[in-house]
Design an enzyme around this catalytic site. Structure first.
Site, mmCIF file in Angstrom:
data_model
loop_
_atom_site.group_PDB
_atom_site.id
_atom_site.type_symbol
_atom_site.label_atom_id
_atom_site.label_comp_id
_atom_site.label_asym_id
_atom_site.label_seq_id
_atom_site.Cartn_x
_atom_site.Cartn_y
_atom_site.Cartn_z
ATOM 1 N N TYR A 74 2.255 -3.725 21.131
ATOM 2 C CA TYR A 74 1.840 -4.543 22.268
ATOM 3 C C TYR A 74 0.337 -4.824 22.182
ATOM 4 C CZ TYR A 74 6.367 -3.186 24.348
ATOM 5 O OH TYR A 74 7.697 -2.959 24.597
ATOM 6 N N HIS A 120 10.760 1.361 17.283
ATOM 7 C CA HIS A 120 10.809 0.136 18.100
ATOM 8 C C HIS A 120 11.988 -0.759 17.710
ATOM 9 C CE1 HIS A 120 7.929 -2.631 20.523
ATOM 10 N NE2 HIS A 120 9.183 -2.949 20.776
ATOM 11 N N PRO A 138 14.480 -5.766 32.820
ATOM 12 C CA PRO A 138 15.499 -5.798 33.884
ATOM 13 C C PRO A 138 15.472 -7.075 34.720
ATOM 14 C CG PRO A 138 13.657 -4.394 34.526
ATOM 15 C CD PRO A 138 13.454 -4.721 33.075
HETATM 16 N N1 LIG Z 1 11.908 -2.052 23.346
HETATM 17 C C1 LIG Z 1 11.707 -3.348 23.301
HETATM 18 O O1 LIG Z 1 11.943 -4.021 22.288
HETATM 19 C C2 LIG Z 1 11.186 -4.039 24.512
HETATM 20 C C3 LIG Z 1 11.190 -5.449 24.581
HETATM 21 C C4 LIG Z 1 10.702 -6.034 25.740
HETATM 22 C C5 LIG Z 1 10.223 -5.273 26.782
HETATM 23 N N2 LIG Z 1 10.204 -3.900 26.666
HETATM 24 C C6 LIG Z 1 9.643 -3.047 27.746
HETATM 25 O O2 LIG Z 1 10.287 -3.375 28.963
HETATM 26 C C7 LIG Z 1 9.304 -3.657 29.951
HETATM 27 C C8 LIG Z 1 9.862 -4.620 30.977
HETATM 28 O O3 LIG Z 1 10.220 -5.848 30.381
HETATM 29 P P1 LIG Z 1 9.356 -7.165 30.573
HETATM 30 O O4 LIG Z 1 7.984 -6.813 30.980
HETATM 31 O O5 LIG Z 1 9.505 -7.956 29.332
HETATM 32 O O6 LIG Z 1 10.175 -7.954 31.705
HETATM 33 P P2 LIG Z 1 10.627 -7.624 33.215
HETATM 34 O O7 LIG Z 1 10.037 -6.346 33.693
HETATM 35 O O8 LIG Z 1 12.097 -7.798 33.282
HETATM 36 O O9 LIG Z 1 9.987 -8.846 33.975
HETATM 37 C C9 LIG Z 1 8.609 -8.956 34.174
HETATM 38 C C10 LIG Z 1 8.377 -10.146 35.079
HETATM 39 O O10 LIG Z 1 9.016 -9.877 36.329
HETATM 40 C C11 LIG Z 1 8.101 -10.183 37.368
HETATM 41 N N3 LIG Z 1 8.378 -9.245 38.482
HETATM 42 C C12 LIG Z 1 8.286 -7.907 38.456
HETATM 43 N N4 LIG Z 1 8.615 -7.392 39.656
HETATM 44 C C13 LIG Z 1 8.930 -8.442 40.447
HETATM 45 C C14 LIG Z 1 9.330 -8.554 41.799
HETATM 46 N N5 LIG Z 1 9.484 -7.479 42.576
HETATM 47 N N6 LIG Z 1 9.563 -9.790 42.291
HETATM 48 C C15 LIG Z 1 9.395 -10.895 41.515
HETATM 49 N N7 LIG Z 1 9.008 -10.841 40.217
HETATM 50 C C16 LIG Z 1 8.770 -9.622 39.704
HETATM 51 C C17 LIG Z 1 6.727 -9.996 36.809
HETATM 52 O O11 LIG Z 1 5.820 -10.872 37.426
HETATM 53 P P3 LIG Z 1 4.620 -10.338 38.406
HETATM 54 O O12 LIG Z 1 3.586 -9.747 37.499
HETATM 55 O O13 LIG Z 1 4.191 -11.571 39.091
HETATM 56 O O14 LIG Z 1 5.232 -9.342 39.344
HETATM 57 C C18 LIG Z 1 6.921 -10.405 35.348
HETATM 58 O O15 LIG Z 1 6.717 -11.796 35.182
HETATM 59 C C19 LIG Z 1 8.144 -4.223 29.101
HETATM 60 O O16 LIG Z 1 6.949 -4.318 29.819
HETATM 61 C C20 LIG Z 1 8.142 -3.266 27.948
HETATM 62 O O17 LIG Z 1 7.489 -2.055 28.280
HETATM 63 C C21 LIG Z 1 10.693 -3.277 25.556
#
Ligand SMILES: NC(=O)c1ccc[n+]([C@@H]2O[C@H](COP(=O)([O-])OP(=O)(O)OC[C@H]3O[C@@H](n4cnc5c(N)ncnc54)[C@H](OP(=O)(O)O)[C@@H]3O)[C@@H](O)[C@H]2O)c1
Length: 293
Positions: free
Chosen positions: A52, A111, A194
């Site tokens: 990241y 990863h 999620p």
């Molecule tokens: N292992 C892997 O290959 C892999 C791949 C991808 C991700 N990940 C991990 O999973 C974590 C989560 O996934 P992600 O960050 O990609 O996506 P996510 O958590 O599903 O979505 C993030 C988005 O949701 C919004 N959000 C969060 N809470 C909200 C709420 N209560 N109401 C409205 N919008 C909301 C955020 O915007 P705001 O900032 O405006 O709230 C942001 O734009 C990552 O940060 C990472 O640590 C792992």
């Protein structure tokens, strides 16, 4: 049973400090504040990765967690697929620890598998890290059941967490039996993304977006919750399933933390599971589809 107690709700750091590389225009203090908002709201599980922002997300995480008692946190990081050779795993882990300002990781994930590097070699490096107490538990990300089985043949301590893309839209881990396998083997399954980032090219909207998914609007309305809260609660209500979400907005963070305070009825869980539109067999990222390997 997993060797590390992993809280069901964790906080992610993708896009903190940049995307694939450090972004000099990034609001670093905003990212640090977001991680601290999550911890202050009660989240103890923090997820990051060497990939990241080319390590900058780990640096910001390190700064954010430096003001808390380390042993109260569950800190997870990941080694990139190109660094799975024995020496590279050891040196990646050392660098992650340095950037995070800690002397151990609670969870260290592969990863993404790399078919060019034997699992036995990577597992040997993870065994060394366990022995040196640099990591407490081994995780695998973006994997199928056969990869989990393969790692377990060589690891001194069985895999304790699997982190795959899973949400109301992306069901690959159910269809391929990964979640059932994890449940049967005491492995915590952590759903990444999620809330789902929008993928306009594929007609995918965020699960937080009102009006995009009528079933989610209906159920959120019935419980007086936001769509994002229902999307997260649908995951954490499932036996053996946890999730990591990310937000830079303290109100959003508080809202997601509050998902621990309500239940979705069995009938509504069944409707969300069976009737949700746009269920995809494949996990995908904004760059395209990825296959579990
Ligand atoms: N292992 C892997 O290959 C892999 C791949 C991808 C991700 N990940 C991990 O999973 C974590 C989560 O996934 P992600 O960050 O990609 O996506 P996510 O958590 O599903 O979505 C993030 C988005 O949701 C919004 N959000 C969060 N809470 C909200 C709420 N209560 N109401 C409205 N919008 C909301 C955020 O915007 P705001 O900032 O405006 O709230 C942001 O734009 C990552 O940060 C990472 O640590 C792992």
């Amino acid at each position: 049973m997993s060797s590390v107690a992993i809280p069901k709700l964790g906080f992610g750091t993708w896009e903190m400090g940049g995307r694939d590389f450090p972004d000099s225009n990034n609001d670093d203090q905003g990212d640090i504040n977001a991680i601290r908002s999550a911890i202050d709201a009660g989240i103890t599980h923090i997820d990051t990765a060497e990939a990241y922002a080319g390590g900058k997300a780990e640096e910001l995480t390190g700064k954010a967690i430096s003001v808390y008692e380390r042993q109260k946190l569950v800190v997870a990081s990941k080694v990139r697929d190109v660094n799975l050779a024995y020496d590279s795993v050891l040196s990646s882990c050392e660098q992650s620890l340095r950037r995070l300002g800690t002397d151990y990781l609670d969870l260290y994930y592969v990863h993404q598998p790399n078919p060019a590097i034997p699992v036995a070699e990577t597992a040997r490096a993870f065994n060394r890290l366990l022995e040196q107490k640099m990591i407490r538990g081994v995780g695998l990300s973006n994997v199928s059941t056969s990869t989990i089985r393969e790692y377990n043949k060589f690891l001194a301590q069985p895999v304790c967490a699997v982190q795959n893309h899973y949400n109301l839209i992306v069901r690959q881990s159910v269809l391929e039996g990964v979640i059932d396998f994890c449940r049967a083997n005491g492995i915590v399954f952590i759903a990444w993304r999620p809330i789902q980032l929008p993928v306009p090219a594929l007609g995918i909207a965020s699960l937080a977006q009102k009006g995009a998914y009528p079933l989610l609007d209906e159920i959120a309305g019935k419980y007086g919750k936001s769509n994002a809260q229902i999307a997260v609660r649908w995951l954490t209500s499932q036996n053996g399933v946890g999730t990591i979400f990310k937000s830079r907005n303290s109100r959003h963070i508080e809202e997601i933390v509050q998902t621990g305070t309500f239940e979705i009825s069995g009938e509504d869980m069944r409707r969300l599971t069976k009737d949700f539109p746009l269920q995809k067999a494949d996990a995908f990222t904004s760059k395209g589809y990825i296959k579990l390997s």
